[in-house]
Design a protein around this motif. Structure first.
Motif, PDB file in Angstrom:
ATOM      1  N   PHE A 156      14.788  16.510  44.882  1.00 23.10           N
ATOM      2  CA  PHE A 156      13.841  15.745  44.291  1.00 23.10           C
ATOM      3  C   PHE A 156      13.793  15.146  42.723  1.00 23.10           C
ATOM      4  CE2 PHE A 156       9.470  14.905  42.744  1.00 23.10           C
ATOM      5  CZ  PHE A 156       9.205  13.989  43.232  1.00 23.10           C
ATOM      6  N   ALA A 157      13.874  16.192  41.970  1.00 27.71           N
ATOM      7  CA  ALA A 157      13.999  16.156  40.594  1.00 27.71           C
ATOM      8  C   ALA A 157      15.172  15.457  39.997  1.00 27.71           C
ATOM      9  CB  ALA A 157      13.827  17.412  39.805  1.00 27.71           C
ATOM     10  N   PHE A 158      16.291  15.520  40.643  1.00 30.19           N
ATOM     11  CA  PHE A 158      17.554  14.850  40.071  1.00 30.19           C
ATOM     12  C   PHE A 158      18.417  13.824  40.956  1.00 30.19           C
ATOM     13  CE2 PHE A 158      16.864  19.374  38.311  1.00 30.19           C
ATOM     14  CZ  PHE A 158      17.144  19.245  37.109  1.00 30.19           C
ATOM     15  N   ARG A 159      17.522  13.307  41.924  1.00 32.13           N
ATOM     16  CA  ARG A 159      17.992  12.462  42.505  1.00 32.13           C
ATOM     17  C   ARG A 159      18.605  11.185  42.064  1.00 32.13           C
ATOM     18  NH1 ARG A 159      15.017   8.178  44.569  1.00 32.13           N
ATOM     19  NH2 ARG A 159      16.008   8.382  46.371  1.00 32.13           N
ATOM     20  N   SER A 160      17.844  10.541  41.026  1.00 32.67           N
ATOM     21  CA  SER A 160      18.143   9.566  40.065  1.00 32.67           C
ATOM     22  C   SER A 160      19.630   9.660  39.556  1.00 32.67           C
ATOM     23  CB  SER A 160      17.219   9.077  39.111  1.00 32.67           C
ATOM     24  OG  SER A 160      16.811  10.017  38.226  1.00 32.67           O
ATOM     25  N   LEU A 161      19.868  11.075  39.137  1.00 31.83           N
ATOM     26  CA  LEU A 161      21.286  11.182  38.395  1.00 31.83           C
ATOM     27  C   LEU A 161      22.485  11.567  39.381  1.00 31.83           C
ATOM     28  CD1 LEU A 161      19.757  13.573  35.581  1.00 31.83           C
ATOM     29  CD2 LEU A 161      20.205  10.773  35.622  1.00 31.83           C
ATOM     30  N   TYR A 162      22.169  12.249  40.595  1.00 30.24           N
ATOM     31  CA  TYR A 162      23.416  12.658  41.130  1.00 30.24           C
ATOM     32  C   TYR A 162      23.031  12.408  42.902  1.00 30.24           C
ATOM     33  CZ  TYR A 162      22.921  15.741  37.155  1.00 30.24           C
ATOM     34  OH  TYR A 162      23.018  16.316  35.923  1.00 30.24           O
ATOM     35  N   THR A 163      24.373  12.115  43.508  1.00 26.63           N
ATOM     36  CA  THR A 163      24.142  12.055  44.804  1.00 26.63           C
ATOM     37  C   THR A 163      24.024  13.440  45.404  1.00 26.63           C
ATOM     38  OG1 THR A 163      25.998  10.266  44.650  1.00 26.63           O
ATOM     39  CG2 THR A 163      25.683  11.233  46.879  1.00 26.63           C
ATOM     40  N   HIS A 164      24.556  14.372  44.975  1.00 24.88           N
ATOM     41  CA  HIS A 164      24.268  15.983  45.471  1.00 24.88           C
ATOM     42  C   HIS A 164      23.492  16.682  44.475  1.00 24.88           C
ATOM     43  CE1 HIS A 164      27.182  14.582  48.718  1.00 24.88           C
ATOM     44  NE2 HIS A 164      27.900  14.132  47.563  1.00 24.88           N
ATOM     45  N   PRO A 165      22.362  16.417  44.099  1.00 27.29           N
ATOM     46  CA  PRO A 165      21.637  17.163  43.216  1.00 27.29           C
ATOM     47  C   PRO A 165      21.299  18.672  43.626  1.00 27.29           C
ATOM     48  CG  PRO A 165      20.094  15.697  44.489  1.00 27.29           C
ATOM     49  CD  PRO A 165      21.633  15.123  44.684  1.00 27.29           C
ATOM     50  N   GLU A 171      20.397  27.344  36.333  1.00 23.44           N
ATOM     51  CA  GLU A 171      20.428  27.317  34.908  1.00 23.44           C
ATOM     52  C   GLU A 171      20.699  26.108  34.499  1.00 23.44           C
ATOM     53  OE1 GLU A 171      19.654  29.679  32.891  1.00 23.44           O
ATOM     54  OE2 GLU A 171      19.230  30.728  34.747  1.00 23.44           O
ATOM     55  N   THR A 172      21.597  25.409  34.823  1.00 23.56           N
ATOM     56  CA  THR A 172      21.941  23.826  34.341  1.00 23.56           C
ATOM     57  C   THR A 172      20.690  23.206  34.629  1.00 23.56           C
ATOM     58  OG1 THR A 172      24.201  24.009  35.040  1.00 23.56           O
ATOM     59  CG2 THR A 172      23.141  21.756  34.976  1.00 23.56           C
ATOM     60  N   ALA A 173      20.046  23.208  35.734  1.00 24.45           N
ATOM     61  CA  ALA A 173      18.889  22.334  35.903  1.00 24.45           C
ATOM     62  C   ALA A 173      17.820  22.777  34.894  1.00 24.45           C
ATOM     63  CB  ALA A 173      18.006  22.612  37.374  1.00 24.45           C
ATOM     64  N   VAL A 174      17.308  23.901  34.534  1.00 29.06           N
ATOM     65  CA  VAL A 174      16.358  24.280  33.384  1.00 29.06           C
ATOM     66  C   VAL A 174      16.820  23.814  31.957  1.00 29.06           C
ATOM     67  CG1 VAL A 174      15.183  26.371  32.395  1.00 29.06           C
ATOM     68  CG2 VAL A 174      15.719  26.039  34.857  1.00 29.06           C
ATOM     69  N   GLY A 175      18.308  24.129  31.877  1.00 21.31           N
ATOM     70  CA  GLY A 175      18.810  23.824  30.585  1.00 21.31           C
ATOM     71  C   GLY A 175      18.810  22.437  30.314  1.00 21.31           C
ATOM     72  N   ASP A 176      19.075  21.631  31.400  1.00 25.43           N
ATOM     73  CA  ASP A 176      19.151  20.238  31.394  1.00 25.43           C
ATOM     74  C   ASP A 176      17.444  19.718  30.677  1.00 25.43           C
ATOM     75  OD1 ASP A 176      21.768  19.689  31.347  1.00 25.43           O
ATOM     76  OD2 ASP A 176      21.675  19.045  33.587  1.00 25.43           O
TER      77      ASP A 176
END
Length: 282
Positions: A156-165, A171-176
């Protein structure tokens, strides 16, 4: 004036390649791409845009305009002895890369879903997605860590950035997300984006690549880029979103290498829009 752009350097014996991320992101956004390029022998520099990541905000006379940002990168090249690098830019970084290509300051430019080609009626979609991520980044870190541990939330949170969020690590999600919260360059670029239009030509071999499932800068904008940049090569990246370097890093590297090789051969742009293909097993 000395460059203050923060970066990571992966030394190689081949030609220099500089990777420039998008708005609110950081150099870690390139994932496996820097190492993959380095494994092919390239001398790789991964940078943080001014006001992003570990790079400080620009001080006068520098600023956040495309012209000023490009000038800051040109000084970065000189200060680090990088002779005519190949640049790879995503989103805002793609716009910066096109500015550098217009100036003839680089050897080639490979741009992934660059900004500057969207029609006015796409602005609500862009603004809504960016603001959703920016506002959400101010939740407490503990909440981010808890939510990011759920696959449904990453989708849900990264659907605008990736096809496969769902493949983004916790760690990447929190860091970004925390980086987005701290990025002082976000708001200046966000407001400038409403009037940003790239209408210049490019002086060096350039490839414009667009993910076919980009939900932030929609794939239809690729047609506008093709009209404004007929001198460039245009390709579609299958099964890729706004940040294809995460969805299919091998495919992105193949496109970058093809652009560099085309320059080395002195070849011109392809005659028709193409579809980049994945290597077997990718």
């Amino acid at each position: 004036m000395k460059s203050t752009i923060a970066h990571t350097h992966l030394p190689g014996d081949g030609e220099p390649v500089v990777l420039i991320h998008g708005i609110g992101h950081r150099r870690q956004a390139w994932g496996e791409v820097p190492q993959l390029l380095n494994d092919r022998g390239y001398d790789v520099y991964v940078v943080d845009l001014p006001g992003h990541g570990a790079s400080p905000t620009p001080t006068r006379p520098d600023g956040y305009s495309m012209r000023s940002t490009a000038e800051q990168f040109e000084r970065f090249f000189v200060s680090h002895g990088i002779d005519t690098p190949h640049v790879v830019g995503n989103s805002l970084g793609g716009s910066v890369s096109l500015e550098l290509a217009h100036n003839g300051a680089v050897g080639t430019a490979t741009v992934l879903s660059p900004g500057g080609f969207f029609p006015v009626h796409h602005l609500p979609n862009i603004a809504a997605n960016l603001l959703f991520m920016k506002v959400g980044s101010h939740l407490p870190e503990a909440v981010h860590r808890t939510l990011a541990g759920h696959t449904w939330f990453r989708k849900f949170a990264f659907r605008s950035l990736y096809t496969h969020p769902e493949t983004v690590t916790v760690e990447t999600a929190v860091g970004d997300t925390l980086n987005l919260r701290r990025s002082k360059g976000f708001w200046p670029h966000f407001f400038r984006a409403t009037v940003m239009r790239f209408t210049k030509d490019v002086q060096v071999p350039t490839t414009v690549a667009w993910g076919d499932t980009d939900r932030l800068l929609l794939p239809s904008e690729a047609h506008t880029a093709r009209t404004r940049l007929p001198e460039a090569t245009h390709v579609t990246l299958p099964d890729c979103g706004h940040c294809p370097q995460h969805d299919h890093p091998d495919l992105v590297v193949d496109v970058v290498v093809a652009t560099i090789n085309r320059a080395d051969r002195g070849a011109g742009p392809t005659e028709h829009e193409g579809v980049a293909t994945q290597r077997p097993g990718a």
